[in-house]
Each structure stands twice: as structure tokens, then as C-alpha cells.
Design a protein around this motif. Structure first.
Motif, PDB file in Angstrom:
ATOM      1  N   ALA A 165       0.823  -1.213   0.000  1.00  0.00           N
ATOM      2  CA  ALA A 165       0.000   0.000   0.000  1.00  0.00           C
ATOM      3  C   ALA A 165       0.866   1.275   0.000  1.00  0.00           C
ATOM      4  N   PRO A 166       1.893   1.346   0.872  1.00  0.00           N
ATOM      5  CA  PRO A 166       2.750   2.538   0.808  1.00  0.00           C
ATOM      6  C   PRO A 166       3.384   2.734  -0.571  1.00  0.00           C
ATOM      7  N   ARG A 167       3.802   1.642  -1.199  1.00  0.00           N
ATOM      8  CA  ARG A 167       4.406   1.778  -2.533  1.00  0.00           C
ATOM      9  C   ARG A 167       3.377   2.295  -3.541  1.00  0.00           C
ATOM     10  N   THR A 168       2.125   1.927  -3.331  1.00  0.00           N
ATOM     11  CA  THR A 168       1.076   2.401  -4.238  1.00  0.00           C
ATOM     12  C   THR A 168       0.981   3.918  -4.220  1.00  0.00           C
ATOM     13  N   VAL A 169       1.209   4.519  -3.047  1.00  0.00           N
ATOM     14  CA  VAL A 169       1.136   5.976  -2.989  1.00  0.00           C
ATOM     15  C   VAL A 169       2.497   6.607  -3.255  1.00  0.00           C
ATOM     16  N   GLY A 170       3.452   5.815  -3.718  1.00  0.00           N
ATOM     17  CA  GLY A 170       4.699   6.389  -4.203  1.00  0.00           C
ATOM     18  C   GLY A 170       5.828   6.456  -3.192  1.00  0.00           C
ATOM     19  N   ILE A 171       5.675   5.779  -2.039  1.00  0.00           N
ATOM     20  CA  ILE A 171       6.788   5.749  -1.098  1.00  0.00           C
ATOM     21  C   ILE A 171       7.779   4.684  -1.548  1.00  0.00           C
ATOM     22  N   THR A 172       9.009   5.090  -1.851  1.00  0.00           N
ATOM     23  CA  THR A 172       9.980   4.110  -2.329  1.00  0.00           C
ATOM     24  C   THR A 172      11.240   4.092  -1.479  1.00  0.00           C
ATOM     25  N   LYS A 173      11.381   5.080  -0.589  1.00  0.00           N
ATOM     26  CA  LYS A 173      12.619   5.141   0.184  1.00  0.00           C
ATOM     27  C   LYS A 173      12.706   3.970   1.149  1.00  0.00           C
ATOM     28  N   ARG A 174      13.830   3.297   1.118  1.00  0.00           N
ATOM     29  CA  ARG A 174      13.997   2.078   1.888  1.00  0.00           C
ATOM     30  C   ARG A 174      13.742   2.263   3.384  1.00  0.00           C
ATOM     31  N   SER A 175      14.370   3.326   3.935  1.00  0.00           N
ATOM     32  CA  SER A 175      14.266   3.520   5.384  1.00  0.00           C
ATOM     33  C   SER A 175      12.815   3.783   5.774  1.00  0.00           C
ATOM     34  N   GLU A 176      12.147   4.557   4.944  1.00  0.00           N
ATOM     35  CA  GLU A 176      10.763   4.891   5.240  1.00  0.00           C
ATOM     36  C   GLU A 176       9.882   3.634   5.205  1.00  0.00           C
ATOM     37  N   LEU A 177      10.096   2.822   4.171  1.00  0.00           N
ATOM     38  CA  LEU A 177       9.324   1.579   4.052  1.00  0.00           C
ATOM     39  C   LEU A 177       9.604   0.652   5.229  1.00  0.00           C
ATOM     40  N   ASP A 178      10.908   0.529   5.575  1.00  0.00           N
ATOM     41  CA  ASP A 178      11.279  -0.327   6.712  1.00  0.00           C
ATOM     42  C   ASP A 178      10.493   0.076   7.954  1.00  0.00           C
ATOM     43  N   GLU A 179      10.409   1.377   8.138  1.00  0.00           N
ATOM     44  CA  GLU A 179       9.753   1.869   9.339  1.00  0.00           C
ATOM     45  C   GLU A 179       8.249   1.551   9.314  1.00  0.00           C
ATOM     46  N   ILE A 180       7.633   1.788   8.153  1.00  0.00           N
ATOM     47  CA  ILE A 180       6.195   1.502   8.047  1.00  0.00           C
ATOM     48  C   ILE A 180       5.927   0.015   8.269  1.00  0.00           C
ATOM     49  N   VAL A 181       6.775  -0.821   7.676  1.00  0.00           N
ATOM     50  CA  VAL A 181       6.573  -2.265   7.802  1.00  0.00           C
ATOM     51  C   VAL A 181       6.657  -2.671   9.269  1.00  0.00           C
ATOM     52  N   GLU A 182       7.684  -2.187   9.952  1.00  0.00           N
ATOM     53  CA  GLU A 182       7.834  -2.582  11.356  1.00  0.00           C
ATOM     54  C   GLU A 182       6.664  -2.072  12.190  1.00  0.00           C
ATOM     55  N   ARG A 183       6.307  -0.803  11.983  1.00  0.00           N
ATOM     56  CA  ARG A 183       5.226  -0.225  12.774  1.00  0.00           C
ATOM     57  C   ARG A 183       3.915  -0.992  12.551  1.00  0.00           C
ATOM     58  N   SER A 184       3.613  -1.288  11.273  1.00  0.00           N
ATOM     59  CA  SER A 184       2.347  -1.976  10.978  1.00  0.00           C
ATOM     60  C   SER A 184       2.323  -3.369  11.580  1.00  0.00           C
ATOM     61  N   LEU A 185       3.444  -4.073  11.466  1.00  0.00           N
ATOM     62  CA  LEU A 185       3.495  -5.432  12.012  1.00  0.00           C
ATOM     63  C   LEU A 185       3.393  -5.409  13.527  1.00  0.00           C
ATOM     64  N   ARG A 186       4.027  -4.391  14.143  1.00  0.00           N
ATOM     65  CA  ARG A 186       3.919  -4.274  15.599  1.00  0.00           C
ATOM     66  C   ARG A 186       2.484  -4.009  16.010  1.00  0.00           C
ATOM     67  N   ARG A 187       1.817  -3.099  15.280  1.00  0.00           N
ATOM     68  CA  ARG A 187       0.427  -2.776  15.630  1.00  0.00           C
ATOM     69  C   ARG A 187      -0.465  -4.001  15.481  1.00  0.00           C
ATOM     70  N   ALA A 188      -0.138  -4.869  14.545  1.00  0.00           N
ATOM     71  CA  ALA A 188      -0.935  -6.088  14.372  1.00  0.00           C
ATOM     72  C   ALA A 188      -0.410  -7.212  15.258  1.00  0.00           C
ATOM     73  N   SER A 189       0.455  -6.855  16.195  1.00  0.00           N
ATOM     74  CA  SER A 189       1.114  -7.760  17.145  1.00  0.00           C
ATOM     75  C   SER A 189       1.565  -9.075  16.512  1.00  0.00           C
ATOM     76  N   ILE A 190       2.279  -8.937  15.404  1.00  0.00           N
ATOM     77  CA  ILE A 190       2.825 -10.125  14.770  1.00  0.00           C
ATOM     78  C   ILE A 190       4.317  -9.948  14.493  1.00  0.00           C
TER      79      ILE A 190
END
Lengths: 292, 256, 277
Positions: B113-138
């Protein structure tokens, strides 16, 4: 993007329309000029004479002979092969044999032609033919028969496998032997699928060119024997086109039109067979529905 | 273009929906409060899933579906010409009955989903991935195998991955269509706990077949029957003192 | 009666044996006659009148495959996408396209050849050319690619598309990022099989590329030959040894392509779906 996809989807229709147009525009006037009956039923093909004559009846007859004979050979052996694979073959062997047959289905037809030319034709000439001619309808039919085997085996085996096994078990429960159940119950139940396979095989046999021209001889003569150099419709196009121009070319295109129409008829009957099969399946469902 | 900012309450007024000749939803009016869990219950075929799918306009994809009424999320008319359906769907996440992770790595699923809105920076994606997975407690379960194919996970993990995948689009509403019906009790428990956490920032609407689940997690409950909204109120009231006889019959297990 | 059917059983088994022997004989014949005549010079050497080689055919075959694939693959995939993703594989248009592709698939290759001859050699005035032959072949393999791609797309679970749309993904992005990668295994298999057909085909080429066996084509507009065509040429020009050797090369190539098709398809499926599927 949608427009790009839409246009691509149109391409098939466009291609078919162009092919049909090109063939008919150049072929039909020629047939009209020569005379419909004279072209289809004329028995002399002498395109290069001063007073040329364009009758393709000998080729039509040769095509019919070759197709019929090769389909009989192919269906006879192929269907029985499928039945053997279906019930009378050790289970362990079925998958590898099937895979092998599928793989052999990919052998290019020119290789079948080469095999026919160097093995089948000399064999028939030396051991079978009463006239001492190896080229001809029998050689072509044998080669084509082998060539369409894999298709027939796969289609027949698929339609046998698609018949519910409960019929088989039911027949056994009534005291039928394994063989009786297979031939009297399963085979008739798979009939329509096998028939579709026959039509497919006929289509391939009618349309095949390379394997045929290498073993049929190529004289535009009216076939009177299985051991005689003749020419099928496909062979007529291939052999003629390499050495012709002008009116002769139109005659070849007209031959193509005849072949094209013939395959169209086959195609339509093939789809009708499929529709018929589907209707039957639907009918069954409805009956079940009303019972409920 | 309409934006979704501010409060995230959901309203439907005069909702009627038809599939061809079939009148699937009949004159439904409802106001769903923000940052709470609202459960839609009712027997199969009562229209609750159909109703849920109005709010991210998934019914647009269904042939022969026609609807009337006014639908707003946070005051924005979701069928307005000025509302971009893809913007709506980024704001209204959905979790399906059957977990549907994409056939790619865990990381790529979340980053989709982030890539769909044009986020391509690695660090930014890493952060979103970790945050989302943490929020879903997985996060703890998958942090060492982010590059592995998502289809190798268990059903329960897949479903939490799908929740995380929705969260990565930073939605304000989460629609859940029987999210636990294909899962075992332990996985179900985990997802219920998760919803308790998520409702601090999200409006959650969940369709469930399981009435115990509704009582455990939902603040409000709506009972649907044959395309009608029979009763809607606080979960406690619905289950302890239903006003409608049909609701009572349903929750006591006499039909459906 | 019972005896009759038991006897039939043995007839069936005999037919199975005949089928296998006949088909294996073809392969064995090619290998036995051909392998002895294979040499490095025959395959890759420079063509001389007294020592013909396959170099022109190798170049020709490669060019035919490349051009036919470049034309047919994108058009085939795009039209399957339209049929499956934009019309739900239902409706009048899908039916008409379905009939058209089925009819195209049933046309004998010699008729394609005739068409290619009429349009490229005569109407366009290109004369015999690799390009004309390749375009004709592209039209010939198009129906297979459309149909198999359609099947692969239909086998992608609807839940994946829904999941992507629910994240606010546009249709085009959903198609390119989710649907096509999920169907890639089946599509690649279909493409390799189609390439196998291009390599095997000869009837189309007799009428379109000119069977010039002794010269490596300099441009795409030049006439040329292919491996399959070389077999026909050698067989008809008193060179049975060369014909058999060429047949070995072609047979190995086609069998490899057929095996590769399934193998690569499965490999891609494994990498997209993991070990789960």
C-alpha cells in the motif's frame, strides 16, 4: 490502459477477418471464373499448359482418403491405447507413459515426414505395394496415423477419466467383470469427449502438410490405388506455390479457400459437440433440481 | 477532491440495495460512532456483509448491484463525484473472511500500500513495515523472516498479516468481514485482543456469526434480518434486554 | 460374452504396445541415423556447396522465434487481460473473441502460409523475408497464448484482486503487481510451448521465407531458412545424412523446450507461492 487491452483483444478478430478477406478476395473470383463445378469436380490439374485446366477433384479425393484412413488408424490404435492406460495397465506405469506420449506429441511434423520418407515409403515399396510404388495414400496415412496418436490418446484418456467412477463401481457391484464395465459402461459414457477428439484428429489430418508432401509423391492424379503418387489439397498448395505465378497462384489460393471452408466446418462441428455436451450436463442438473 | 480528515464516524441514510431484482438491503438508517467496535450480526444471507462492503465501495465491483441512499464517513459523502474511490479505500481498510495475503514476501505484502502511494525510500518503508506489524502484534513472530513468502505462514498469522497490510495504508476505519471464522480459537483470541488495541485510533466495524465474539469485543451491535436492520444499540442492551422479539429469538439461538 | 471382453483387453494392451513402439521408433530412427552425422562443423560451420551447414538455419530460427514472440506475447497477454479482467470473461465480445481465437487455432498452417505469402510476399512486395514469416507465425501462435493466459488469469484467486482493491490500488496496478505475477508460472509455460511450435513449424515457412539454405540472412527483410525447413530441403535434395542430423538438432531443441516449459513454470509458481502451493 483499457484501450490498449481492448485493442489487443480486437487483434484476433482483425487477424481472422484479414485472413478470410485475403483468401476470399483472391480465391473466390477465380473459382467463379473457372466455374464452381469445373473447379471442384474437374479432374485435370494442368496449370502450366497452353490451355490450362484447374480441377482439384483428384486432390479432394486424395485428401478424403488420407484423412479417413489415417483417422481410422489413429483412432483405432489411439482409443484402444487410451483404454489400456485407463484400466488395464499397472498404475505405476500410467503416469510415465502418459508423460512420454505428451512429450512425443511435440515432435515436429517434418520429422514424421522424414521418418516416412526414409523408412515407411521404402518398406511399403519393397514389401507391401503390388505396384512397386512406395509413395501414396497408404504411406501418408500411416505416417499421419502415428502423428495424431498422441492427441487421440490424451483426449480419449481425459474423457474416460472425467466419467464418474461410481458408474464403474456400480457395474462391478452388479456382477460385471472389469472388462465388461469398461467397455459397456465407461466407454459409452465418455462418447462425446472421444468424438470431440475424433473431430480434432480429422482437423489435424486434413490440415497437415509437411508430413504428407514428403511421402505422398505429388502427382495431381486421380487416386485409384493406395500405392500411387497423388496430391492432397495441402500438398497442392505447398508444391504449387514454390513454382508458380499469375493464374496458377490464384488457383492455389482457391485451393486454400476450399481447405479453409472445410476446416471451418470442422471447427463449427467441434464447438457444436462441446455445446451439446454442456447442454446434457445442464439437463442433468435441472432434472436433479426438479426432483428436490 | 474530498479528503478524509477529522472525525471518523459512519452514517447511512435511506440505504436500499438491489442485486438485479433482489432487494438485498431495505431502508437502513444507522450512525456508527468513531473509535469503537461495532458488530453486525444476523443469520447468513441477511445482508450484513453486503452492508459492510458499501463503506469501501467493494460492491462497485459486483455486477447488477444498484443502490440508493446517502453514506458518509467523517461527514464526507463516499459516493460523491469528488470522492476518489481509491482514496476512500486507503482510508477504509478491509479484512476478509479468508486470509488473502499476496503471493510475495511478508515485507512486500506490508509495503504494497505505501508503494502504491509512491513511497519508495527504503528507510521509510522499513519503518512503516515494522510499525504496521507491531500494531498487528505479529512483529515478534515474523521479524526474522520478512523476506520469506507470506503463504508459508499459518492461517492465523496470515490474517494478522492482512490486518497489518491494511494498517500500513494508515486507514481511519477498519472493516472486518468475519475475520476469525476460518481460524482456530487461539488465533481468534489474538485477533480479538488486537481489535481492543486498535480501536483506540480506529473505527472498527466487524461482521460476525459468533455472538459470543460480539459480546466480547463490540461496544455497539446491529442485528440484521432479511435485509432489514432490526435493532441497533449498545451491545449490553441488545444481549440482555432486546426490544424486538426477533432479536431475542436470534440471540437465544432459536433460529439462524 | 465375457470371453469377448477379456480378449478385447489384450487387444487394448497390444495397441498400447504398438503406439509406444511406433512413437519411440520415430525418435530412435532420428537419433540412430542422425547422431553419427552430427559434427561441430555441420551445425556451426560456414556453408559450402559440398559441405552444407546449419548456421543459416540456426540464425533464421532464432530470428523467427524472437520476432514472433515479441509480437505475439504482448498482444496475447494484453488481450487475455482484457477478456478476464475487464469483462469478467462474460458477454458478447468475449464470445466473439473466443470464436475468433478458436477458428484461428483450427486453421491449417499451410493456409497461414498462403496468407503470409499473399500479404507479405505479394501485397507488401517484401518478397520472401524472415520478417514476413515471423509475423505470420506470430498470428499462428496468438490463439494459444491468448487461451492459456486466459486460463492462468482465471485461476488466480478472486480474493487477491479484492485484497488489492481494498487497499485503494488502481485496477491497472492490481493487474500488473498482483494478478500477472500470480499467474506468471502458467503464462511462461504457455509462451515456451508457443516457441516450441514456432521452432517446429515448416509449412508456413515454405511459402513465406523462401528456403534459402546457403546464406546467413543479413537483415530481417532477407530470405532465409529454419531448422525444420532444412530437414525438408536436405531430404528432398539427396542429402539424407544431413537431414537426419538436422532432425536430431531440432528434436532435441523441441523436447528441451517442452520439458523446460513445465519445469520453468513450476519454478516460477514455487517462487511466487512459496512451498505452500
Amino acid at each position: 490502459m483499457r484501450v490498449v487491452f481492448l485493442f489487443s483483444a480486437f487483434f484476433s478478430i482483425l487477424a481472422l477477418a484479414t485472413i478470410t478477406m485475403f483468401l476470399f478476395v483472391s480465391g473466390v473470383p477465380f473459382i467463379a471464373k473457372t466455374g464452381f463445378a469445373k473447379f471442384l469436380f474437374g479432374s485435370d490439374w494442368i496449370p502450366l499448359a497452353d490451355n490450362p485446366s484447374y480441377g482439384i477433384f483428384p486432390m479432394i479425393v486424395a485428401s478424403l482418403y488420407v484423412t479417413a484412413l489415417s483417422v481410422i488408424i489413429g483412432i483405432g490404435i489411439g482409443l484402444l491405447t487410451a483404454i489400456a492406460l485407463y484400466k488395464f495397465c499397472p498404475k505405476k506405469l500410467v503416469a510415465p507413459i502418459r508423460q512420454m506420449i505428451n512429450l512425443l506429441a511435440g515432435i515436429p511434423s517434418v520429422i514424421f515426414g522424414l521418418f516416412g520418407m526414409t523408412i515407411v515409403v521404402p518398406f511399403i515399396r519393397d514389401y507391401v505395394s503390388p505396384t512397386g510404388v512406395g509413395y501414396g495414400i497408404l504411406s501418408a496415412s500411416l505416417v499421419l496415423g502415428i502423428m495424431i496418436l498422441p492427441t487421440i490418446v490424451s483426449v480419449s484418456l481425459d474423457s474416460l477419466n472425467s466419467v464418474s467412477n461410481t458408474y464403474y463401481e456400480g457395474a462391478l457391484a452388479l456382477g460385471a467383470t472389469k472388462e465388461q464395465a469398461t467397455f459397456k459402461i465407461m466407454l459409452p459414457a465418455a462418447k462425446s469427449g472421444i468424438l470431440a477428439g475424433v473431430v480434432l484428429a480429422v482437423g489435424r489430418a486434413v490440415g497437415e502438410t509437411m508430413a504428407v508432401i514428403m511421402v505422398i509423391g505429388g502427382s495431381p492424379e486421380r487416386p485409384t490405388s493406395l500405392f500411387q503418387s497423388v496430391r492432397t489439397l495441402t500438398a497442392n498448395i505447398a508444391m504449387g506455390a514454390m513454382e508458380s505465378s499469375g493464374d496458377t497462384l490464384s488457383a492455389l489460393i482457391a485451393t486454400g479457400v476450399v481447405l479453409f471452408v472445410f476446416t471451418l466446418i470442422l471447427n463449427v462441428s467441434f464447438s457444436l459437440l462441446k455445446i451439446d455436451k454442456r447442454d446434457k450436463a445442464d439437463g442433468k442438473k435441472e432434472k436433479r433440481g426438479t426432483k428436490k | 477532491m474530498n479528503e478524509f480528515i477529522g472525525s471518523m464516524d459512519i452514517t447511512a441514510k435511506g440505504c436500499n440495495l438491489y442485486y438485479g431484482d433482489f432487494h438485498a438491503l431495505k431502508d437502513i438508517n444507522i450512525e456508527i460512532p468513531e473509535k469503537q467496535v461495532t458488530a453486525l450480526i444476523g443469520p447468513s444471507g441477511c445482508g450484513k456483509s453486503t452492508f459492510l462492503k458499501i463503506f469501501n465501495r467493494m460492491n462497485d465491483l459486483v455486477e447488477g448491484c444498484r443502490m440508493e441512499g446517502e453514506y458518509r464517513i467523517g461527514g464526507v459523502d463516499i459516493f460523491d463525484k469528488e470522492t476518489d474511490v481509491n482514496v476512500l479505500r486507503k482510508n477504509v481498510g478491509m479484512v476478509f473472511q479468508k486470509p488473502n495475503p499476496f503471493p510475495m514476501s511478508i515485507y512486500d505484502n506490508i509495503a504494497f500500500a505505501p508503494r502504491t502511494v509512491g513511497i519508495t525510500k527504503r528507510s521509510e518503508l522499513d519503518e512503516i513495515v515494522e510499525r504496521s506489524l507491531r500494531r498487528a502484534s505479529i512483529w515478534d513472530e515474523v521479524k526474522d523472516r520478512l523476506r520469506k513468502n507470506a503463504l508459508g505462514m499459518s492461517g492465523g498469522q496470515q490474517q494478522r498479516l492482512c490486518i497489518a497490510r491494511s494498517l500500513a495504508a494508515s486507514p481511519k476505519v477498519l472493516l472486518m468481514d468475519e475475520p476469525t471464522s476460518a481460524l482456530d480459537p487461539i488465533s481468534t483470541g489474538k485477533i480479538e485482543e488486537l481489535m481492543e488495541e486498535l480501536k483506540k485510533d480506529l473505527t472498527i466495524v466487524i461482521v460476525t456469526h459468533n455472538m459470543q465474539q460480539a459480546t466480547r469485543i463490540a461496544d455497539k451491535t446491529a442485528f440484521f434480518l432479511l435485509g432489514e436492520l432490526v435493532e441497533y444499540g449498545n451491545t449490553d442492551d441488545i444481549f440482555t434486554s432486546p426490544r424486538d422479539e426477533r432479536t431475542e429469538r436470534y440471540i437465544t439461538g432459536r433460529f439462524g | 460374452m465375457r470371453k469377448l471382453y477379456s480378449a478385447l483387453k489384450y487387444v487394448c494392451i497390444a495397441c498400447l504396445a504398438i503406439s509406444l513402439i511406433a512413437l519411440v521408433a520415430v525418435v530412435a530412427y532420428v537419433l540412430i541415423n542422425g547422431i553419427g552425422n552430427l559434427s561441430f562443423n555441420l551445425v556451426f560451420g560456414e556453408y559450402k556447396p559440398d559441405a552444407p551447414t546449419l548456421l543459416p538455419a540456426l540464425v533464421g530460427t532464432l530470428e523467427l522465434v524472437a520476432i514472433a514472440a515479441i509480437i505475439a506475447v504482448p498482444i496475447g497477454i494484453a488481450s487475455a487481460i482484457f477478456l478476464v479482467e475487464y469483462t469478467n470473461n462474460k458477454g458478447k465480445f468475449v464470445k466473439i473473441v473466443g470464436i475468433a481465437t478458436e477458428t484461428l487455432a483450427g486453421i491449417p498452417s499451410i493456409v497461414y502460409g498462403l496468407f503470409g505469402y499473399l500479404i507479405f510476399v505479394v501485397a507488401f512486395g517484401w518478397g520472401y523475408s524472415l520478417l514476413g514469416g515471423a509475423i505470420t507465425l506470430a498470428i499462428m501462435i496468438l490463439p494459444t497464448i491468448v487461451r492459456s493466459t486466459q486460463e492462468s488469469l482465471l485461476s488466480v484467486q478472486g480474493g487477491l484482486r479484492e485484497g488489492a482493491y481494498a487497499l485503494g490500488t488502481s485496477k491497472v496496478r492490481t493487474i500488473f503487481k498482483i494478478v500477472l505475477p500470480s499467474a506468471a508460472g502458467g503464462i511462461v509455460t504457455a509462451i515456451i510451448l508457443a516457441i516450441g511450435r514456432v521452432v517446429s513449424e515448416s509449412a508456413v515457412l515454405i511459402l513465406t521465407i523462401g528456403m534459402v539454405v546457403n546464406k546467413v540472412p543479413e537483415t530481417l527483410m532477407a530470405p532465409g531458412t529454419s531448422l525444420a525447413l532444412d530437414i525438408y530441403y536436405f531430404a528432398n535434395h539427396g542429402r539424407p545424412d544431413e537431414a537426419a542430423a538436422t532432425a536430431v538438432v531440432l528434436l532435441i531443441l523441441v523436447m528441451l523446450l517442452n520439458l523446460l516449459a513445465g519445469w520453468i513454470g513450476n519454478l516460477i509458481k514455487k517462487s511466487t507461492y512459496g512451498d505452500a502451493k
